[in-house]
Write an enzyme that holds these catalytic residues in place. Structure first.
Site, PDB file in Angstrom:
ATOM      1  N   ASP A 188      36.558  42.064  40.775  1.00 20.07           N
ATOM      2  CA  ASP A 188      36.917  40.650  40.863  1.00 20.07           C
ATOM      3  C   ASP A 188      38.331  40.525  41.416  1.00 20.07           C
ATOM      4  O   ASP A 188      39.311  40.647  40.687  1.00 20.07           O
ATOM      5  CB  ASP A 188      36.825  39.982  39.493  1.00 20.07           C
ATOM      6  CG  ASP A 188      37.010  38.466  39.569  1.00 20.07           C
ATOM      7  OD1 ASP A 188      37.566  37.979  40.577  1.00 20.07           O
ATOM      8  OD2 ASP A 188      36.611  37.766  38.623  1.00 20.07           O
ATOM      9  N   HIS A 193      44.306  36.040  39.395  1.00 18.77           N
ATOM     10  CA  HIS A 193      44.627  37.045  38.387  1.00 18.77           C
ATOM     11  C   HIS A 193      45.732  38.012  38.825  1.00 18.77           C
ATOM     12  O   HIS A 193      46.049  38.945  38.085  1.00 18.77           O
ATOM     13  CB  HIS A 193      43.360  37.824  38.029  1.00 18.77           C
ATOM     14  CG  HIS A 193      42.209  36.952  37.669  1.00 18.77           C
ATOM     15  ND1 HIS A 193      42.217  36.150  36.549  1.00 18.77           N
ATOM     16  CD2 HIS A 193      41.025  36.711  38.296  1.00 18.77           C
ATOM     17  CE1 HIS A 193      41.074  35.475  36.492  1.00 18.77           C
ATOM     18  NE2 HIS A 193      40.345  35.786  37.535  1.00 18.77           N
TER      19      HIS A 193
END
Length: 290
Positions: A188, A193
């Site tokens: 991911d 993030h």
């Protein structure tokens, strides 16, 4: 309208093949905090290839996370800004224990599109099977801010109740400062993030931890604490993501054992230690066990 529910639901399923081996499993386990202390036999079963057990939540990243949340949004009828996307929930049902290495055929499709008023929720289902039959079914709920309001079906409520009474177990797990940077190597790569500028554009003070990282940390805590470390007992794992976690914070998982008509269930509620109110969890859910 950026989301055309009819087109998204009518789109043909996507199929492909994924492969993984012990290195992928080890990287995933390290990404959710396994291996601490590094000499603990209970931790080595997650990171040492000679005795490797596969946590069922590895299914969410097997094959480098395909199709994943980002790839799941590359569909007919879906055109959204990643800065408005959050992971709302996840449900994993396993047909049998996951092998340390394997090749599987995967099929993915959007099975529901809900109108929450100020947001839309897409449900992306992925099914995997190998030569011996079905392995898992995985439903990801993708929350897209600002894309609701077209008058569509609202769908089920996202609210979940935290059980009354004292939990059967409480454990704390510190999230390392680099946890999201390590976890994203499993597939991911959403910049939310990792990139501070992107996180700021999305409305966050700094990059946030992947919801699926919290998901994996929580399942490991349940397995290690209440299931005697037996990963094969997990049958169904459902969660709702109710808040964000930042790397460097400490997760506190409360667990309640229950018996239902379907068998044994462990209910979980996870909050961030030090924020104050334990009644305001960042994750709630349940694990059905054998």
């Amino acid at each position: 309208m950026p989301i055309d529910a009819a087109a998204a639901l009518a789109a043909a399923p996507r199929t492909g093949e994924i492969t993984w081996d012990h290195k992928d499993v080890q990287l995933y386990h390290l990404g959710i905090g396994a291996g601490v202390p590094a000499t603990d036999p209970r931790e080595l079963r997650y990171v040492l290839e000679s005795r490797l057990h596969v946590l069922p939540s590895f299914a969410t990243v097997a094959g480098a996370g395909a199709p994943g949340v980002i790839a799941g949004l590359d569909r007919p009828g879906v055109d959204v800004d990643l800065a408005h996307v959050l992971h709302g929930g996840q449900r994993l049902r396993t047909a049998r224990p996951l092998p340390v290495r394997g090749t599987a055929a995967v099929t993915s499709r959007i099975t529901a599109v809900y109108d929450k008023g100020k947001a839309a929720v897409l449900v992306l289902r992925t099914e995997a099977a190998d030569a011996d039959g079905p392995l898992w079914t995985d439903d990801a709920e993708i929350y897209v801010r600002g894309e609701g309001g077209w008058g569509g079906e609202r769908g089920p409520s996202g609210r979940t109740e935290v059980p009354d009474g004292e939990p059967d177990a409480v454990v704390e797990r510190r999230v390392r400062e680099e946890q999201a940077l390590l976890y994203r190597l499993s597939g991911d790569r959403n910049p939310l993030h990792a990139d501070p500028a992107f996180a700021a554009r999305a409305g966050f003070a700094r990059p946030v931890l992947h919801g699926l990282c919290t998901y994996g940390i929580t399942l490991k805590a349940v397995v290690d604490t209440l299931l005697d470390g037996d990963v094969t007992r997990v049958r169904d794992y459902w969660t709702r993501f109710a808040g964000v976690v930042y790397p460097g914070e400490t997760l506190r998982a409360r667990m309640w054992r229950e018996r239902t008509g379907a068998g044994a269930v462990v209910r979980v509620a996870v909050d961030v230690a030090g924020r104050g109110d334990a009644a305001d969890p960042v994750l709630t859910g349940a694990v059905t066990v054998a």
